[in-house]
Motif scaffolding. Structure first.
Motif, mmCIF file in Angstrom:
data_model
loop_
_atom_site.group_PDB
_atom_site.id
_atom_site.type_symbol
_atom_site.label_atom_id
_atom_site.label_comp_id
_atom_site.label_asym_id
_atom_site.label_seq_id
_atom_site.Cartn_x
_atom_site.Cartn_y
_atom_site.Cartn_z
ATOM 1 N N VAL A 103 -9.039 35.530 -22.063
ATOM 2 C CA VAL A 103 -9.848 35.675 -23.272
ATOM 3 C C VAL A 103 -11.321 35.666 -22.871
ATOM 4 N N GLN A 104 -12.058 36.668 -23.332
ATOM 5 C CA GLN A 104 -13.492 36.713 -23.095
ATOM 6 C C GLN A 104 -14.190 36.284 -24.385
ATOM 7 N N VAL A 105 -14.989 35.245 -24.272
ATOM 8 C CA VAL A 105 -15.734 34.717 -25.413
ATOM 9 C C VAL A 105 -17.206 35.046 -25.198
ATOM 10 N N THR A 106 -17.823 35.623 -26.219
ATOM 11 C CA THR A 106 -19.237 35.982 -26.145
ATOM 12 C C THR A 106 -19.997 35.312 -27.271
ATOM 13 N N ALA A 107 -21.144 34.733 -26.936
ATOM 14 C CA ALA A 107 -22.078 34.195 -27.927
ATOM 15 C C ALA A 107 -23.342 35.041 -27.840
ATOM 16 N N GLU A 108 -23.784 35.542 -28.977
ATOM 17 C CA GLU A 108 -24.989 36.371 -29.028
ATOM 18 C C GLU A 108 -25.997 35.741 -29.980
ATOM 19 N N CYS A 109 -27.223 35.575 -29.508
ATOM 20 C CA CYS A 109 -28.276 35.034 -30.367
ATOM 21 C C CYS A 109 -28.554 36.019 -31.497
ATOM 22 N N VAL A 110 -28.418 35.540 -32.731
ATOM 23 C CA VAL A 110 -28.755 36.371 -33.881
ATOM 24 C C VAL A 110 -29.996 35.858 -34.604
ATOM 25 N N GLU A 111 -30.345 34.586 -34.325
ATOM 26 C CA GLU A 111 -31.556 34.051 -34.941
ATOM 27 C C GLU A 111 -32.003 32.796 -34.204
ATOM 28 N N LEU A 112 -33.304 32.688 -34.013
ATOM 29 C CA LEU A 112 -33.922 31.464 -33.530
ATOM 30 C C LEU A 112 -34.990 31.123 -34.548
ATOM 31 N N CYS B 297 -20.352 34.694 -32.524
ATOM 32 C CA CYS B 297 -19.389 34.519 -31.440
ATOM 33 C C CYS B 297 -18.179 35.411 -31.664
ATOM 34 N N ARG B 298 -17.581 35.802 -30.537
ATOM 35 C CA ARG B 298 -16.437 36.707 -30.601
ATOM 36 C C ARG B 298 -15.506 36.390 -29.438
ATOM 37 N N ALA B 299 -14.200 36.405 -29.714
ATOM 38 C CA ALA B 299 -13.181 36.227 -28.678
ATOM 39 C C ALA B 299 -12.346 37.498 -28.625
ATOM 40 N N GLU C 249 -9.436 42.072 -30.743
ATOM 41 C CA GLU C 249 -10.327 41.012 -31.203
ATOM 42 C C GLU C 249 -9.459 39.872 -31.715
ATOM 43 N N LEU C 250 -9.611 38.721 -31.083
ATOM 44 C CA LEU C 250 -8.823 37.549 -31.454
ATOM 45 C C LEU C 250 -9.490 36.746 -32.561
ATOM 46 N N GLY C 251 -10.813 36.777 -32.583
ATOM 47 C CA GLY C 251 -11.522 36.017 -33.600
ATOM 48 C C GLY C 251 -13.010 36.207 -33.496
ATOM 49 N N HIS C 252 -13.692 35.788 -34.559
ATOM 50 C CA HIS C 252 -15.156 35.811 -34.555
ATOM 51 C C HIS C 252 -15.663 34.662 -35.419
ATOM 52 N N GLY C 253 -16.939 34.384 -35.285
ATOM 53 C CA GLY C 253 -17.527 33.285 -36.045
ATOM 54 C C GLY C 253 -18.967 33.073 -35.641
ATOM 55 N N SER C 254 -19.430 31.840 -35.834
ATOM 56 C CA SER C 254 -20.823 31.543 -35.503
ATOM 57 C C SER C 254 -20.981 30.069 -35.151
ATOM 58 N N THR C 255 -22.064 29.793 -34.445
ATOM 59 C CA THR C 255 -22.449 28.417 -34.139
ATOM 60 C C THR C 255 -23.936 28.260 -34.418
ATOM 61 N N VAL C 256 -24.326 27.048 -34.747
ATOM 62 C CA VAL C 256 -25.738 26.694 -34.871
ATOM 63 C C VAL C 256 -25.943 25.425 -34.059
ATOM 64 N N LEU D 82 -8.139 35.840 -35.896
ATOM 65 C CA LEU D 82 -7.545 37.093 -36.366
ATOM 66 C C LEU D 82 -6.218 37.468 -35.721
ATOM 67 N N ALA D 83 -6.009 37.087 -34.466
ATOM 68 C CA ALA D 83 -4.816 37.546 -33.746
ATOM 69 C C ALA D 83 -4.439 36.516 -32.684
ATOM 70 N N PRO D 84 -3.164 36.506 -32.270
ATOM 71 C CA PRO D 84 -2.725 35.526 -31.276
ATOM 72 C C PRO D 84 -3.017 35.939 -29.839
ATOM 73 N N ALA D 85 -3.105 34.930 -28.996
ATOM 74 C CA ALA D 85 -3.120 35.109 -27.545
ATOM 75 C C ALA D 85 -2.122 34.094 -27.002
ATOM 76 N N TRP D 86 -1.413 34.482 -25.941
ATOM 77 C CA TRP D 86 -0.346 33.655 -25.401
ATOM 78 C C TRP D 86 -0.762 33.030 -24.083
ATOM 79 N N VAL D 87 -0.012 32.023 -23.665
ATOM 80 C CA VAL D 87 -0.256 31.360 -22.384
ATOM 81 C C VAL D 87 -0.290 32.434 -21.287
ATOM 82 N N GLY D 88 -1.331 32.371 -20.473
ATOM 83 C CA GLY D 88 -1.527 33.335 -19.391
ATOM 84 C C GLY D 88 -2.483 34.458 -19.749
ATOM 85 N N ASP D 89 -2.752 34.651 -21.042
ATOM 86 C CA ASP D 89 -3.682 35.704 -21.458
ATOM 87 C C ASP D 89 -5.116 35.321 -21.123
#
Length: 130
Positions: A80-89, A98-100, A107-114, A71-78
């Motif tokens: 970034v906190q990345v969080t993964a939250e369980c939404v389903e098992l 996931c969120r950065a 908010e730099l971005g969001h998404g999901s992992t499996v 969603l948005a840029p981050a530059w060298v030196g910034d």
């Protein structure tokens, strides 16, 4: 696998380095900002960090799917906190939202992992080169 409760989280904090900016093998440097593919890597790492707490001896995990909306840029030196939250098992599959977020709260971005949990031997057999 020890069940991962819905809502459980894991965090990863990274500082954007020049190696995390947009650079393609054939095209070289493109943009001097945090690359989408690095965000994807960090989403997977945060999700794995959450899952590792629940693996039992003899178990392993492998990524199955990943989505990223940058969603948005981050530059060298910034930072970034990345969080993964369980939404389903479900069975042996852990889905994380996931969120950065930048240090300034953007908010730099969001998404999901499996990820899929398997017996270590089954995973070793699948990864063995024919």
């Amino acid at each position: 696998m020890i069940p991962v409760p819905v809502g459980a989280t894991a965090e990863l904090v990274v500082v954007v380095t020049p190696e995390m900016t947009v650079r393609f093998g054939e095209l070289g440097p493109v943009h001097p900002v945090y690359a989408t593919y690095r965000m994807a890597e960090h989403f997977e790492e945060a999700g794995r960090k959450l899952l590792l707490r629940s693996l039992e001896p003899g178990e392993a995990a492998i990524g199955r799917s990943l989505s990223v909306e940058h969603l948005a840029p981050a530059w060298v030196g910034d930072m970034v906190q990345v969080t993964a939250e369980c939404v389903e098992l479900r069975g042996n599959r852990l889905t994380c939202a996931c969120r950065a977020v930048a240090a300034d709260g953007r908010e730099l971005g969001h998404g999901s992992t499996v990820q899929v949990v398997l017996p270590q031997q089954a995973l070793d057999d699948r990864l063995r080169r024919p």
